[in-house]
Write an enzyme that holds these catalytic residues in place. Structure first.
Site, PDB file in Angstrom:
ATOM      1  N   GLY A  41      38.181  28.796  42.584  1.00 22.47           N
ATOM      2  CA  GLY A  41      37.783  27.978  43.812  1.00 22.47           C
ATOM      3  C   GLY A  41      36.498  28.184  44.636  1.00 22.47           C
ATOM      4  N   SER A  42      36.350  27.820  45.782  1.00 21.40           N
ATOM      5  CA  SER A  42      35.071  27.983  46.505  1.00 21.40           C
ATOM      6  C   SER A  42      34.256  29.461  46.450  1.00 21.40           C
ATOM      7  CB  SER A  42      35.490  27.582  48.062  1.00 21.40           C
ATOM      8  OG  SER A  42      35.966  26.217  47.838  1.00 21.40           O
ATOM      9  N   THR A  43      35.179  30.510  46.330  1.00 21.87           N
ATOM     10  CA  THR A  43      34.721  31.970  46.271  1.00 21.87           C
ATOM     11  C   THR A  43      33.517  31.989  45.259  1.00 21.87           C
ATOM     12  OG1 THR A  43      36.653  32.447  44.913  1.00 21.87           O
ATOM     13  CG2 THR A  43      36.608  33.274  47.261  1.00 21.87           C
ATOM     14  N   PHE A  44      33.634  31.119  44.332  1.00 27.67           N
ATOM     15  CA  PHE A  44      32.665  31.191  43.164  1.00 27.67           C
ATOM     16  C   PHE A  44      31.370  30.549  43.530  1.00 27.67           C
ATOM     17  CE2 PHE A  44      30.885  30.733  39.105  1.00 27.67           C
ATOM     18  CZ  PHE A  44      31.106  31.964  38.458  1.00 27.67           C
TER      19      PHE A  44
END
Lengths: 211, 591
Positions: free
Chosen positions: B310-313
């Protein structure tokens, strides 16, 4: 081995000893010529006793009581004449024999020392085994104690940590809020104070090295 | 004294006849012969006995002697201890005993035996008696007896009891580091975690020695090879800090319970060398009683299981685009709130409430976590370049951590990725591919340390009693994937995430942090995504002036309201970071 020391002292001495002990009773024999000593009749039987019989084996002698030779008198009587007689008759001890005698004496001492050493080494091997066995037991005991202490210490740590997490203990987790950060000292680094050290230096210079 | 026995001496003719005939001279040889004969016979007898003992019966006697004198000794050579970086013991060996009974050798009745044994074994005498009546020999009575209990049983001095010594592994910290350390089975072989992979470093050669025993039972050092008893005192030291691990585990446990989550993981990593200071997964198991736990708990899911990050990437994608020169640090990207690519609709998580946000710079993209702007951002790159860059991050290579079963990430095939625009678009916000939490930490660490892909590791090496390193694993390759200029920009944008209102739950006053949350939908096995199953994550990097540590929390399937990385995982990251600051003594950047 040790017995050998006495067994070969010298030809002369051995002869004297034999004369003194084995055929102790033939007191007069010592006054005879040495050739008679080796006559077959003398060593015919150890049980043979009686001075007259030996002195003149072929002549009848009246059966008289001869006082038994006592150990104190027997060697004393023949000692001197025997030696003198021998010295006159036997040739000088040859060199090879003397060398052998010296070697024999030396090796006897060596043998004695070696025997002592062997005994000591043997004794120590037995002792070392015992000592090892004892120390091994000690080592096992120490290992066990170490094991137990380590385990107890760590289990206690874990238990304390678990108790600490219980809310009723009012213990808080480490955080910057409960940590004090001391600012790095600003400004000049600490100067070595020179005034008070000056007298000290001169004083210590005179002091003995031990201080 | 006259000698009447002397036969050769003729008596004088006038002498009286001897009182008795000379007797011994003729008898003497016979007596001698008898004595000699006796001696010879006994000598012959001795000789024969010698022959009998030394030659005829020698094999039997030797066997008998060996049985009596020789004992098989297993000197105490334990498996190496595992210690944390401060030297706290995480795994150690102890001796335990198994008691066997052979009732056919009992000196007393089984009833009396049961009575005597009941006390040290803390078992019921009736039950013991029942066990003792099973058969005549080889009954296992009790296992895992402590050395004290064994001493008590030995002190009874009863025949027919046999104590077998064994090693048993003790994990004094129980489940604290179980997902790292693993456990050993009954045969003392590692079956999970570092116990399994570091078998070589942990195992010492167990030699069984044949030793002779003296009459009193003392051991004789006849055939001992030198250096046998003085085994080295090396221990396997980990990079894990027990204090931090404890904080991480207890907080994670609380959070997983609060949100009734399926599982959770915490990773604290030194970004400069890849050393893991804490690695905790929940739920976990107690390695002292591993048999009571489910098999699936024995793996470390942060290392073995893949998820869509998800957004941590997003910061990684940003770094890729910057590195490729496709974007500049001050570029803006248009956020329409919702776009459609190849019939797939892509929207921001807050599109329903906020709608489109218009032009956003890099910092805003991260702090609003805008999916649509990210799609715009990666579209500035050629899909082929993007795909190559992702490959270059070793996404599809398993990290070389010392734990078993480290998984390689999954990426679509090059063809599918390059020819289907939606693949690049979903990858832009961290969906459509998968990696392990550990891999994500490694990638974020690369941004933190100036672009180096370090090898995450848990083993510091073998240390001796003075804590000096004797051996250290050398296979920690480092690979440059970003330039320092790129990572500096991305770090700066990550600071904006924490400074934004949404980053408040992770903020720590006095410290400059960078971070990013992630809330990903979970892929269902039959294609598509579960609408109600999420995996939330949050990471921070600190201190931003010269990054040293990374804290990553991943929580799988939390339940309840308001489930986002910034709400579920961020508070946990904050608490762990606070503990990390205090433990590591990181000074604040501003008072």
């Amino acid at each position: 081995m040790i017995a050998s020391v006495q067994r070969y002292p010298s030809h002369r001495a051995s002869h004297r000893r034999r004369a003194a002990t084995a055929q102790r009773p033939d007191v007069p024999r010592a006054f005879r010529e040495p050739a008679a000593v080796d006559s077959g009749k003398v060593i015919r039987h150890p049980a043979m006793q009686g001075a007259a019989a030996i002195a003149q084996p072929n002549t009848p002698a009246p059966l008289t009581l001869v006082p038994p030779a006592t150990p104190s008198t027997a060697p004393q009587a023949p000692a001197k004449p025997s030696r003198r007689a021998r010295q006159t008759t036997t040739p000088k001890v040859p060199l090879w024999l003397r060398t052998l005698l010296i070697i024999q004496q030396g090796s006897s001492i060596l043998t004695f020392c070696l025997a002592t050493a062997v005994l000591m080494v043997y004794g120590s091997t037995v002792y070392i085994q015992q000592a090892w066995s004892e120390d091994f037991r000690h080592l096992e005991q120490l290992q066990r104690e170490k094991r137990e202490l380590t385990t107890a210490n760590e289990l206690m740590k874990n238990q304390l940590a678990q108790q600490a997490t219980a809310p009723e203990n009012n213990l808080v987790a480490p955080s910057p809020a409960n940590t004090i950060f001391l600012p790095k000292a600003t400004g000049q680094p600490v100067q070595p104070v020179s005034t008070p050290t000056a007298p000290l230096v001169s004083f210590t210079a005179d002091a003995p090295l031990g201080y | 004294m006259s000698n009447p026995d002397f036969p050769a001496t003729p008596s004088p003719p006038d002498a009286p006849a001897p009182p008795f005939t000379p007797r011994p001279y003729r008898l003497q040889p016979r007596r001698l012969w008898i004595v000699w004969g006796l001696l010879a016979a006994s000598l012959a007898g001795l000789g024969f006995n010698l022959y009998r003992l030394q030659i005829l019966r020698a094999p039997d006697l030797m066997e008998q002697a060996r049985n009596q004198q020789m004992t098989y000794m297993r000197p105490y050579i334990p498996r190496r201890e595992i210690v944390d970086r401060a030297g706290n013991i995480l795994a150690t060996d102890r001796l335990v005993y198994t008691l066997y009974a052979h009732p056919n050798q009992f000196p007393v009745s089984r009833e009396a035996m049961a009575q005597q044994l009941a006390r040290p074994l803390t078992q019921d005498a009736e039950a013991l008696l029942k066990t003792l009546k099973v058969r005549d020999s080889g009954i296992p009575l009790a296992a895992n007896l402590s050395e004290e209990t064994a001493d008590q049983i030995r002190a009874l001095k009863l025949n027919g009891l046999e104590l077998i010594r064994q090693y048993s592994r003790l994990y004094p910290q129980q489940e604290l580091v179980s997902d790292v350390v693993g456990y050993v089975d009954l045969d003392h072989k590692g079956q999970a975690g570092l116990e399994y992979t570091q078998e070589k470093a942990l195992e010492r050669n167990l030699r069984t020695l044949q030793m002779s025993r003296a009459g009193n039972g003392a051991l004789m050092p006849d055939h001992i090879p030198s250096g046998l008893l003085g085994f080295d005192d090396q221990r396997l030291q980990l990079t894990v800090d027990m204090r931090l691990q404890r904080v991480a585990r207890s907080l994670l446990k609380q959070q997983v319970e609060t949100y009734k989550a399926k599982r959770g993981a915490v990773l604290v990593m030194n970004v400069n060398d890849g050393a893991l200071l804490a690695l905790a997964c929940e739920p976990t198991f107690d390695p002292n009683e591993y048999s009571k736990f489910d098999l699936t708990l024995f793996k470390n899911w942060a290392v073995t299981d893949l998820y869509e990050p998800g957004s941590t990437f997003k910061p990684i994608n940003m770094a890729i685009a910057l590195e490729a020169g496709a974007i500049q640090s001050d570029d803006t990207f248009y956020d329409a709130g919702k776009i459609e690519i190849d019939t797939w609709e892509i929207a921001n998580h807050d599109y329903e409430s906020v709608g489109g946000r218009g032009d956003l710079n890099l910092g805003e993209i991260l702090s609003y976590s805008s999916n649509v702007a990210m799609v715009d951002l990666v579209q500035q790159m050629d899909p082929k370049v993007y795909y190559e860059a992702l490959k270059n991050l070793d996404l599809t290579v398993a990290p070389a951590i010392e734990l078993p079963g480290a998984a390689a990430g999954q990426l679509k095939s090059a063809e599918q990725f390059i020819h289907s625009p939606v693949e690049a678009a979903t990858t832009a916000f961290g969906q459509g591919f998968s990696l392990t939490p550990l891999k994500l930490a490694q990638l974020q660490a690369a941004i933190a340390n100036g672009g180096l892909l370090v090898t995450p590791h848990l083993v510091r090496g073998l240390v001796d009693a003075e804590n000096t390193l004797v051996w250290e694993p050398t296979d920690h390759p480092v690979k440059r994937v970003f330039s320092p200029a790129t990572t500096e920009v991305v770090l700066d944008k990550m600071a904006a995430v924490i400074d934004a209102p949404s980053g408040q739950s992770a903020r720590i006053s006095g410290y400059r942090l960078g971070g990013k949350s992630g809330t990903a939908e979970k892929a269902s096995p039959d294609g598509g995504y579960f609408s109600d199953r999420k995996i939330v994550s949050f990471f921070t990097i600190l201190p931003l002036e010269s990054p040293q540590y990374l804290v990553l929390v991943v929580i799988d399937e939390p339940q309840g309201e308001d489930l986002f990385g910034s709400t579920v995982a961020a508070p946990l990251v904050k608490s762990i970071t606070e503990a990390l600051i205090a433990i590591e003594g990181l000074p604040p950047s501003s008072p």
